[in-house]
Design a protein around this motif. Structure first.
Motif: not given
Length: 360
Positions: A49-70
Motif C-alpha cells: 500500500l502507498e505510504g505504508q511501511p513495507n520492505a523488499v523481500f528476497l530469499r536465496v537458496t542453492e540447489k544440491g548444496g549438501q549430501d544427506m545420504s549418510d
C-alpha cells in the motif's frame, strides 16, 4: 467579487479529497532460477500500500548444496558439523529467557571474552569477535548480531534454546576443548506457529539423498538492491538485512510513496560469483503498489503525493488571479486539510508500526 470566485477555495478543498482509479494487484512473489541459485522476490507485505511501511523481500537458496545420504552435512557448508575454532583467550556465554507479554519469549545473551561484530561477518577470522547462532528445539532459527532478540514463533509449552558463539567465518568457538555454548528452557503460555523449515525450502533429502534447497546466508555483506519506481524513473539503493528465523531470507525496509510498478535490481556477489538480476512488479511476478485511496473505507483520504500536487495548483491559481485575499484563504484551507490528513496518516503509520513490532 463573483460568487464563483468567492467559492474557489472551498472547491479546492473538495478537490483535495479526490480519489484515484483502482489498480489491480498481482499479490505474489516471483521465483527465478539462475544456474544453481534460486531467487524468490517481492514485497514483504502484500498487498503493498502507498505510504505504508513495507520492505523488499528476497530469499536465496542453492540447489544440491549438501549430501544427506549418510545423515550428515558436507563440512564445506558454514553450518557443517564439527566446524570449530579455538578461542585464543578465555571465552564464555550465558543466556536467560523471559516470557513475552504477547507471544514467545525474549532471549538475552551475556558474553565474556567475546564481542559482536555484525560488520565483519564473512570476513577473515579475528579471535574474540563474531556473532551467535540460535537454535530453538534443535532447529537453527538464525544468526544474532547483538545481545538480545524476541523469539516470537516459539510454540506454546516447553521450549529449549541453545546459543553458540561463532567466528566471523562461522565456526563455533571452543575454549579448553569445549564448545562455547549455553542452553536454557522455558515454558511458553502464548506461543506462535513454532520454528521449522522455512517455507518453500526442503531440507530433507530427496530419493537420491541430496538436499533440494539450501539457504544461502551472509549476503547482507555482498549484495545490495536498487529500487526503481518505473513511472517516475526514481531510484534508490538499499542495504539488505537477514530476516531472523528464516535462513536465506533478507529484507530492505522502505515506504513506497507512489503507486504503480516497481523494479528490484539485486547486484553484487553470491558465493563469490557476480550477480545482476532485475525483477519488475506486475502480472505473473510480484505485487504492484496500490494507491491508498483504493482500500480506504468509508472515507477516502488524499495521499501526501496528491496533496502536494493540488497545493501547488491552488497556489498557482490564486497568484494568477492576483487576489491576495483569495491566496490567503486558499492557503489557509490547504493548511487545515494537510494538517488533518497528516494526523490520520500519522495514526495509520503508528498502528502499522505497532503491528510490525508485535510480529517481529
Amino acid at each position: 467579487m463573483s460568487v464563483l470566485h468567492s467559492k474557489r477555495p472551498m472547491l479546492l478543498a473538495v478537490v483535495l479529497l479526490a480519489t484515484l482509479a483502482i489498480a489491480p494487484a498481482a499479490l505474489a512473489h516471483e521465483g527465478r532460477e539462475v544456474g544453481e541459485i534460486d531467487f524468490v522476490v517481492g514485497f514483504a507485505e502484500e498487498p503493498a500500500l502507498e505510504g505504508q511501511p513495507n520492505a523488499v523481500f528476497l530469499r536465496v537458496t542453492e540447489k544440491g548444496g549438501q549430501d544427506m545420504s549418510d545423515g550428515h552435512a558436507d563440512d564445506s557448508h558454514e553450518d557443517a558439523h564439527d566446524a570449530q575454532i579455538a578461542a585464543e583467550g578465555h571465552m564464555s556465554v550465558s543466556i536467560s529467557l523471559e516470557q513475552d507479554a504477547l507471544t514467545g519469549a525474549n532471549l538475552t545473551i551475556v558474553t565474556d571474552g567475546f564481542i559482536f561484530t555484525a560488520e565483519n561477518v564473512n570476513k577473515p577470522h579475528v579471535s574474540g569477535e563474531g556473532h551467535a547462532h540460535v537454535y530453538v528445539n534443535g532447529i537453527k532459527v538464525g544468526r544474532l548480531y547483538g545481545p538480545s532478540i524476541h523469539l516470537d514463533k516459539m510454540k506454546a509449552g516447553m521450549n529449549e534454546v541453545r546459543v553458540t558463539l561463532n567466528a566471523n567465518t562461522h565456526e563455533e568457538y571452543t575454549w579448553n576443548g569445549q564448545p562455547v555454548t549455553a542452553t536454557a528452557t522455558i515454558h511458553v503460555e502464548k506461543g506462535g506457529e513454532g520454528y521449522g523449515e522455512p517455507e518453500g525450502m526442503s531440507m530433507a533429502g530427496d530419493e537420491g539423498g541430496h538436499v533440494v534447497a539450501v539457504p544461502v546466508e551472509g549476503l547482507e555483506s555482498s549484495l545490495q538492491v536498487e529500487v526503481t519506481h518505473l513511472a517516475s524513473n526514481s531510484s534508490t539503493t538499499l542495504q539488505l538485512t537477514p530476516k531472523f528465523g528464516e535462513p536465506g531470507s533478507y529484507e530492505a525496509v522502505l515506504i513506497p510513496t507512489a503507486p504503480g510498478k516497481y523494479r528490484f535490481r539485486f547486484f553484487g556477489e553470491i558465493m563469490g560469483q557476480p550477480v545482476d538480476e532485475a525483477f519488475e512488479s506486475g502480472e505473473g511476478t510480484f505485487d504492484e503498489v496500490v494507491a491508498a485511496a483504493d482500500v480506504q473505507f468509508p472515507l477516502k483520504v488524499a495521499s501526501l503525493r496528491e496533496l502536494e500536487g493540488v497545493t501547488r495548483s491552488a497556489q498557482a491559481a490564486a497568484v494568477s488571479a492576483g487576489d491576495d485575499a483569495s491566496l490567503a484563504s486558499t492557503l489557509a484551507i490547504v493548511g487545515i486539510v494537510v494538517g488533518a490528513i497528516g494526523t490520520v496518516a500519522g495514526a495509520a503509520g503508528l498502528a502499522a508500526a505497532v503491528r510490525t513490532r508485535s510480529r517481529g
